[in-house]
Design a protein around this motif. Structure first.
Motif, short mmCIF file in Angstrom:
data_model
loop_
_atom_site.label_atom_id
_atom_site.label_comp_id
_atom_site.label_asym_id
_atom_site.label_seq_id
_atom_site.Cartn_x
_atom_site.Cartn_y
_atom_site.Cartn_z
N LYS A 131 -17.10 2.70 22.89
CA LYS A 131 -16.40 3.38 21.55
C LYS A 131 -16.83 2.76 20.12
CE LYS A 131 -12.37 5.12 23.84
NZ LYS A 131 -12.92 5.14 25.19
N PRO A 132 -17.19 3.56 19.16
CA PRO A 132 -17.77 3.07 18.03
C PRO A 132 -16.87 1.66 17.39
CG PRO A 132 -17.87 5.27 18.03
CD PRO A 132 -17.06 4.96 19.14
N SER A 133 -17.42 0.68 16.85
CA SER A 133 -16.87 -0.30 16.12
C SER A 133 -16.70 -0.01 14.72
CB SER A 133 -17.41 -1.81 16.40
OG SER A 133 -17.02 -2.73 15.75
N LYS A 134 -15.51 -0.25 14.05
CA LYS A 134 -15.51 -0.08 12.67
C LYS A 134 -16.32 -1.01 12.11
CE LYS A 134 -10.90 2.10 12.97
NZ LYS A 134 -9.39 2.09 12.32
N LEU A 135 -16.49 -2.24 12.56
CA LEU A 135 -17.21 -3.25 11.88
C LEU A 135 -18.76 -3.25 11.96
CD1 LEU A 135 -15.40 -6.53 13.65
CD2 LEU A 135 -15.07 -5.69 11.23
N ARG A 136 -19.35 -2.22 12.70
CA ARG A 136 -20.79 -2.10 12.92
C ARG A 136 -21.50 -2.02 11.74
NH1 ARG A 136 -25.18 0.32 13.71
NH2 ARG A 136 -26.50 -0.20 15.67
N HIS A 137 -21.30 -1.05 10.80
CA HIS A 137 -22.10 -0.77 9.74
C HIS A 137 -21.88 -2.12 8.79
CE1 HIS A 137 -22.52 0.12 5.29
NE2 HIS A 137 -23.52 1.09 5.89
N ASP A 138 -20.99 -2.92 8.44
CA ASP A 138 -20.69 -3.92 7.60
C ASP A 138 -21.48 -5.11 8.32
OD1 ASP A 138 -19.34 -2.70 5.85
OD2 ASP A 138 -17.19 -3.49 6.37
N PHE A 139 -21.47 -5.23 9.53
CA PHE A 139 -22.02 -6.36 10.37
C PHE A 139 -23.56 -6.47 10.60
CE2 PHE A 139 -23.57 -7.64 14.62
CZ PHE A 139 -22.91 -9.01 14.66
N PHE A 140 -24.22 -4.90 10.44
CA PHE A 140 -25.39 -4.78 10.24
C PHE A 140 -25.94 -4.96 8.96
CE2 PHE A 140 -25.45 -3.44 14.60
CZ PHE A 140 -26.74 -3.78 15.14
N THR A 141 -25.36 -4.69 8.18
CA THR A 141 -25.70 -4.62 6.56
C THR A 141 -25.78 -6.14 6.07
OG1 THR A 141 -24.57 -2.64 5.79
CG2 THR A 141 -24.91 -4.39 4.14
N SER A 142 -24.53 -6.95 6.89
CA SER A 142 -24.91 -8.49 6.66
C SER A 142 -25.73 -9.28 6.94
CB SER A 142 -23.32 -8.96 7.18
OG SER A 142 -22.11 -8.33 6.41
N ILE A 143 -26.25 -8.75 8.54
CA ILE A 143 -27.34 -9.26 9.13
C ILE A 143 -28.60 -9.01 8.14
CG2 ILE A 143 -28.05 -7.88 10.90
CD1 ILE A 143 -27.80 -9.90 12.82
N ALA A 144 -28.69 -7.77 7.74
CA ALA A 144 -29.87 -7.34 6.98
C ALA A 144 -30.19 -8.19 5.78
CB ALA A 144 -29.81 -6.18 6.75
N SER A 145 -29.27 -8.66 5.24
CA SER A 145 -29.06 -9.56 4.09
C SER A 145 -29.18 -11.05 4.19
CB SER A 145 -27.78 -9.33 3.14
OG SER A 145 -26.62 -9.85 3.93
N GLY A 146 -29.25 -11.38 5.64
CA GLY A 146 -29.57 -12.87 5.91
C GLY A 146 -28.42 -13.71 6.19
N GLN A 147 -27.44 -13.11 6.07
CA GLN A 147 -26.00 -13.83 6.43
C GLN A 147 -25.82 -14.11 7.86
OE1 GLN A 147 -22.33 -12.38 4.02
NE2 GLN A 147 -23.77 -10.51 3.52
N ASP A 148 -25.06 -15.38 8.12
CA ASP A 148 -24.78 -15.61 9.53
C ASP A 148 -23.48 -14.84 9.77
OD1 ASP A 148 -23.58 -16.72 11.83
OD2 ASP A 148 -24.55 -18.55 11.35
N VAL A 149 -23.61 -13.74 10.42
CA VAL A 149 -22.67 -12.75 10.78
C VAL A 149 -21.68 -13.30 11.79
CG1 VAL A 149 -23.93 -10.58 10.38
CG2 VAL A 149 -24.21 -11.59 12.59
N PHE A 150 -21.96 -14.33 12.65
CA PHE A 150 -21.14 -14.58 13.75
C PHE A 150 -20.11 -15.42 13.41
CE2 PHE A 150 -25.49 -13.91 15.75
CZ PHE A 150 -25.16 -13.04 16.43
N ASP A 151 -20.38 -16.35 12.10
CA ASP A 151 -19.18 -16.81 11.38
C ASP A 151 -18.23 -16.13 10.73
OD1 ASP A 151 -19.18 -19.24 13.01
OD2 ASP A 151 -20.22 -20.44 11.44
N ILE A 152 -18.93 -15.29 10.18
CA ILE A 152 -18.31 -14.08 9.28
C ILE A 152 -17.36 -13.17 10.26
CG2 ILE A 152 -18.34 -12.20 7.76
CD1 ILE A 152 -21.05 -13.17 6.72
N TYR A 153 -17.74 -12.63 11.05
CA TYR A 153 -17.08 -11.74 11.85
C TYR A 153 -16.32 -12.18 13.27
CZ TYR A 153 -19.20 -8.50 8.69
OH TYR A 153 -19.71 -7.74 7.73
N PHE A 154 -16.94 -13.17 13.92
CA PHE A 154 -16.30 -13.76 15.01
C PHE A 154 -16.30 -15.41 15.04
CE2 PHE A 154 -18.73 -9.70 15.85
CZ PHE A 154 -17.81 -9.31 16.55
N LYS A 155 -15.76 -15.79 13.92
CA LYS A 155 -15.42 -17.30 13.80
C LYS A 155 -14.35 -17.53 14.84
CE LYS A 155 -14.54 -20.69 10.24
NZ LYS A 155 -15.81 -21.22 10.33
N GLU A 156 -14.26 -18.79 15.32
CA GLU A 156 -13.53 -19.11 16.12
C GLU A 156 -12.25 -19.74 15.46
OE1 GLU A 156 -13.57 -23.00 18.82
OE2 GLU A 156 -14.63 -21.64 19.82
#
Length: 336
Positions: free
Chosen positions: A282-307
């Motif tokens: 099922k499509p994730s609502k986060l996907r577009h922002d997730f890949f946009t962030s990674i394309a800009s060089g951000q560390d997406v894992f601490d932005i979207y999946f922080k512990e």
């Protein structure tokens, strides 16, 4: 796919306990691979290259199989695999090709016909992550976990070593089999992006291969509910479901009776136990922002999946339950 063949499903375990423990599930792939290698054949499957990219390669010896064994939740680079397979088949060599349903279907279409010495095996694919995400996760581990990739000699996405089959870890090992990094599914940020469908390829949201009709000879997937079929096989070391699609597949699996513990089960019940056989991610609502962030060089894992505290508590409870042998029981009670 053999239209005249009535499909069958077995649960199976490789009788070689070391192979089964080293495998993601019950060690079915290794049994089929050994069958082909015993006939001087070639085995194609997903492996890591020298830079830890996931690619398709091949092996001709049983010692090679450790490279292909185990799940890799990343889209593999097929390179010139299809042409290599065709050349080998035209030379009358045995070939086993393993991959996702779309990869197996792609090879079948490329070949244009069946070959008696070709064995096709696909998996029940939940979805597949972009290689971009895998590379980003490795960089994340290097930066925040001080992982030295030059010391890594093996990566296991679903390692049974600590807690067994019911609760696997992603583990990085060095040449001495020392753990360099290890984390479970609730805290591993790469796996969390995968199971939430955030790192998934868009095509996986509308997969054309989500059905039981396959061009393969075998389809394999996990059998966590082995206790419902045969309690004596429920040892937390791994069990596979295997669907047979062809007379060739049925002939081969019968020849492997001395290698595998096999138990035939109801096809419909087996399929119902794994919705990913027929249901798309099922499509994730986060996907577009997730890949946009990674394309800009951000560390997406601490932005979207922080512990957070919830994850820490869940990890603590899972480990305690696994160490006390209660994890499987609690997991089944929750599902029930």
């Amino acid at each position: 796919m053999d239209s005249l063949f009535e499909k069958k499903v077995y649960i199976c375990q490789n009788k070689d306990s070391e192979i089964r423990f080293d495998s993601t599930s019950g060690g079915f792939f290794s049994a089929i691979a050994n069958y082909v290698i015993d006939r001087q054949g070639f085995v194609f499957g997903a492996e890591f290259d020298e830079n830890w990219n996931v690619v398709h390669g091949y092996g001709t010896e049983k010692k090679d199989l450790i490279r292909f064994r185990g799940s890799k939740y990343v889209q593999s680079d097929l390179k010139d695999t299809f042409q290599n397979v065709k050349n080998l088949l035209n030379d009358d060599r045995w070939v086993l090709f393993t991959g996702t349903p779309c990869q197996v279907a792609g090879l079948s279409s490329f070949l244009g016909k069946d070959y008696e010495k070709l064995v096709l095996m696909d998996i029940v694919c939940y979805s597949i992550s972009s290689p971009i995400i895998w590379k980003a996760f490795l960089q994340h581990l290097i930066k925040y976990n001080k992982l030295d990739l030059t010391k890594v000699t093996r990566i296991k996405f679903r390692d049974k070593t600590q807690y067994g089959y019911e609760y696997t870890l992603m583990t990085f090992y060095d040449k001495d089999q020392k753990e360099l990094y290890s984390s479970g599914p609730e805290s591993n940020q790469m796996l969390r992006s995968f199971v939430s469908n955030t790192s998934t390829r868009p095509s996986c949201y509308n997969c054309a291969f989500k059905n039981i009709e396959r061009v393969s000879d075998f389809t394999a997937w996990d059998c966590y509910n082995v206790y419902k079929y045969k309690k004596s096989l429920d040892d937390n070391q791994g069990t596979s479901h295997v669907m047979i699609h062809s007379q060739k597949g049925e002939r081969i699996i019968k020849e492997l009776a001395e290698t595998l513990t096999l138990y035939e089960v109801d096809l419909n019940e087996a399929v119902e136990s794994e919705p990913a056989m027929v249901e798309c991610a099922k499509p994730s609502k986060l996907r577009h922002d997730f890949f946009t962030s990674i394309a800009s060089g951000q560390d997406v894992f601490d932005i979207y999946f922080k512990e957070n505290i919830k994850i820490k508590i869940e990890r603590f409870l899972r480990k305690i339950l696994s160490k006390t042998g209660l994890y499987s029981l609690v997991k089944r009670m929750i599902k029930g």
